[in-house]
Scaffold this active site. Structure first.
Site, PDB file in Angstrom:
ATOM      1  N   TYR A 458       0.841  -1.208   0.000  1.00  0.00           N
ATOM      2  CA  TYR A 458       0.000   0.000   0.000  1.00  0.00           C
ATOM      3  C   TYR A 458       0.874   1.255   0.000  1.00  0.00           C
ATOM      4  O   TYR A 458       0.922   1.997  -0.958  1.00  0.00           O
ATOM      5  CB  TYR A 458      -0.959  -0.011   1.188  1.00  0.00           C
ATOM      6  CG  TYR A 458      -1.956   1.123   1.126  1.00  0.00           C
ATOM      7  CD1 TYR A 458      -3.050   1.048   0.269  1.00  0.00           C
ATOM      8  CD2 TYR A 458      -1.800   2.269   1.897  1.00  0.00           C
ATOM      9  CE1 TYR A 458      -3.971   2.094   0.183  1.00  0.00           C
ATOM     10  CE2 TYR A 458      -2.711   3.316   1.819  1.00  0.00           C
ATOM     11  CZ  TYR A 458      -3.789   3.221   0.964  1.00  0.00           C
ATOM     12  OH  TYR A 458      -4.690   4.256   0.866  1.00  0.00           O
ATOM     13  N   ASP A 622     -17.839   3.926  -7.335  1.00  0.00           N
ATOM     14  CA  ASP A 622     -16.735   4.459  -6.537  1.00  0.00           C
ATOM     15  C   ASP A 622     -16.728   5.973  -6.683  1.00  0.00           C
ATOM     16  O   ASP A 622     -16.334   6.502  -7.727  1.00  0.00           O
ATOM     17  CB  ASP A 622     -15.407   3.861  -6.997  1.00  0.00           C
ATOM     18  CG  ASP A 622     -14.254   4.214  -6.054  1.00  0.00           C
ATOM     19  OD1 ASP A 622     -14.421   5.113  -5.213  1.00  0.00           O
ATOM     20  OD2 ASP A 622     -13.187   3.587  -6.170  1.00  0.00           O
TER      21      ASP A 622
END
Length: 679
Positions: A458, A622
């Site tokens: 990440y 989204d």
């Protein structure tokens, strides 16, 4: 039609029009192509069925939250696709099969109202009362509607508080008044798409007549307000969130509405805890003749601080290997979860005789630990969750001041963990930084470079990646012969603010360098080879694997790029993108675009390079990271002649899926793709 921007690339801007027929036709065709290939592979159907069984299992831990004597849980399974909000008592919860009372059936509500409702959370009137604010999202986006609900009657309140769809923040002042930050009309939202205006709204009055509390600047991230309901310490606060890491906090006078600044550093977090003010530092702070270090947690009497005192108590001070991972407050204690070389331990601080007393909590020395208060207003009990890669999660009940733990629930094993072992290694980044990572693989696996390996990362927003138990990962990857690698790269929070800030803005490449260094180290150790090594990441992690793809395509055999940022030239113009300028920089500033342009995946993919195969996944709903990022990258790579797959779920928001059915499909497609490319 081909459109161009100032670097002569094809931006495919029409794919940013989420609901246009042209864009949706493109999405449907790409979905059909990808589904036709992946669902036809021999392993897809049985894997999807197994994942659906895991996701629907009634043996999962039903995590609970307390309000006024009852324990609430939101639950999805095969019989409740959208889910039910339910409650029980602690005496019942202790039983293997508790008796639950359904409070709200989301499937029934969606049918009755012909809406694709997705649960978005609840805010109770604390510490007592039957009223709450229920948030519902259409399709799983961040925007939601808010409705007042009564848990006594298990029904929405007629003529109660109701707010239309927006990225709303709402909280109780008292039974008849709310703080509301929402879309009030023109000029009421920030450039990031969040509310910049907070008002106090009284029951029975029109929303447009609500009283102005605060207005942030249009270029700020957001504004919000709340009331601390702790009996005897009821205070009102207003927050101006300037960007992700900078904020101003004000104490509000309920009588006159006057705002008094709380004199904290802009990049520090602060909150009131009864008679104390707690301050978490992101940078060194010199005040009161002393310098307090970055990453420290400080405490001081709230009233004394407002009067000018700076005589802090230090509750946590980081070392080179430790950082603060979490805070949980009970009636009389503060529990700190600390990361020590990416492994958790717990410290308890308790107020006694006007001071703080420290105690190390005896907790399992494994994996990840999470502490949450049962009832921060009236109880000293906490929930402790214990988990790691190979041990199913367990939920304990603990009392402050002692180490005895009562097992409330334990998750069953969803895969056979006996053949596997977890190791922690470190890689050397180009600038000499040691970057830790975890490897989960069979104990008897030879180091011959043949193992399909999935590297996950990440590296942003101070988010720490810690060990976790996942039936999906275990069944879909480990049980299929795969090796799982979790990288703790810079940009994350594994070693506190310094680890995050080391990869901000002009230093972003360091996060990518760390990730590539882990990939090379895994290969060097003989675990895998490039043709067997895949990478996966979502959101900021999608940017990470996009950059890795374009910078070192020779290192990988497959890429799973999920709900990603990819066009960094336009990210700040799409949905919530402007709120991330503090993380990445401003592409409209030439000096900042100069370093962003070097890694932006969309601007760096080339027709004359050979790339590993990519699966892009995203969601039409989204409304945080625009699906146009994935759409445009897939379209450009296809035009250049590269072999890419693309799948866009119509629901799901930033999570990518709105229910267990969609989640099973999404992960089955993803892991089937990875296995087919890497095995």
């Amino acid at each position: 039609m081909r459109e161009t921007n100032n670097d002569n690339r094809a931006p495919w801007l029409w794919l940013e029009d989420v609901d246009s027929d042209r864009a949706l036709d493109w999405v449907r065709e790409r979905n059909r192509e990808s589904e036709r290939e992946l669902t036809a592979l021999p392993g897809y159907a049985p894997l999807r069925a197994r994942l659906k069984t895991i996701l629907d299992s009634r043996d999962r831990i039903p995590y609970i939250g307390h309000h006024d004597g009852s324990f609430y849980n939101f639950w999805r399974d095969a019989d409740h696709e959208r889910g039910i909000w339910r409650r029980t008592l602690l005496t019942e919860y202790r039983k293997p099969l508790p008796a639950w009372e359904t409070v709200l059936d989301l499937d029934a509500l969606a049918r009755d109202e012909s809406e694709n409702w997705v649960w978005a959370g609840v805010t109770f009137l604390e510490p007592h009362g039957t009223r709450c604010l229920v948030s519902l999202s259409r399709g799983g986006g961040d925007a939601h509607v808010v409705r007042e609900f009564d848990v006594a009657t298990r029904a929405f309140v007629p003529e109660g508080f109701t707010l239309p769809e927006a990225k709303t923040s709402a909280g109780w002042i008292d039974a008849d008044t709310l703080f509301v930050a929402t879309d009030f009309g023109p000029d009421s939202m920030t450039a990031s798409g969040y509310p910049r205006i907070v008002k106090a709204w009284r029951r029975g009055t029109p929303l447009e007549d609500a009283t102005l509390v605060y207005a942030a600047q249009p270029d700020d991230l957001s504004a919000s307000a709340w009331q601390d309901p702790t009996p005897g310490f009821e205070r009102q606060f207003v927050l101006r969130q300037i960007d992700f890491y900078s904020s101003e906090l004000f104490l509000r006078d309920p009588a006159g509405g006057t705002l008094t600044p709380i004199d904290k550093p802009e990049d520090a977090n602060a909150f009131a805890l009864r008679d104390q003010l707690i301050v978490e530092l992101r940078s060194d702070w010199t005040t009161g003749g002393k310098t307090w270090p970055q990453g420290a947690l400080l405490a001081i009497g709230f009233d004394r601080f407002m009067e000018g005192s700076r005589d802090f108590d230090v509750l946590f001070e980081p070392s080179p290997t430790t950082s603060l991972d979490g805070i949980a407050a009970t009636r009389g204690s503060l529990f700190l979860t600390i990361l020590d070389n990416v492994k958790n331990r717990i410290v308890e601080w308790r107020r006694a005789e006007g001071g703080w007393r420290r105690r190390d909590v005896a907790a399992p020395a494994m994996g990840a630990l999470h502490v949450s208060a049962v009832d921060e207003y009236a109880s000293d009990q906490v929930f402790l969750t214990v988990t790691d890669f190979l041990t199913p999660s367990s939920l304990y009940l603990m009392e402050a001041g002692g180490d005895e733990r009562e097992v409330l629930k334990s998750m069953p094993a969803f895969f056979d963990a006996a053949p596997y072992a977890v190791s922690q290694f470190s890689a050397r980044s180009p600038d000499g930084t040691s970057v830790p990572y975890f490897v989960v693989m069979r104990k008897d696996a030879p180091l011959d470079g043949t193992h399909p390996t999935l590297l996950y990362g990440y590296g942003g927003f101070e988010v720490s990646l810690t060990p976790f138990y996942s039936g999906v990962t275990g069944e879909a990857w480990l049980a299929q012969g795969g090796v799982y690698v979790l990288a703790n790269i810079r940009g994350g929070g594994e070693f506190g603010p310094r680890w995050h800030q080391a990869a901000l803005k002009e230093n972003r490449q360091k996060a990518f360098d760390d990730f590539l260094a882990v990939a090379e180290d895994v290969i060097r150790r003989g675990i895998t080879r490039p043709r067997h090594l895949g990478i996966m990441g979502g959101s900021n992690g999608g940017l990470l694997v996009g950059a890795a793809l374009t910078q070192r395509p020779d290192l990988f055999g497959a890429v799973a790029c999920q709900v990603p940022l990819l066009d960094m030239r336009r990210y700040h113009e799409l949905l919530a993108g402007a709120s991330w300028i503090g993380e990445y920089g401003d592409p409209d500033e030439p000096d900042e675009w100069a370093y962003i342009a070097k890694y932006s995946p969309y601007q760096n993919v080339a027709a004359d390079k050979r790339y590993p195969r990519v699966l892009f996944t995203t969601s039409t709903r989204d409304d945080r990271v625009h699906p146009g990022h994935a759409r445009k990258m897939a379209a450009l790579m296809r035009e250049q002649g590269h072999d890419v797959l693309y799948w866009e779920n119509t629901e799901g928001g930033h999570a990518g899926a709105a229910n267990n059915e969609q989640t099973a499909t999404m992960w089955a497609l993803t892991y089937t793709f990875l296995l087919s490319q890497l095995k």
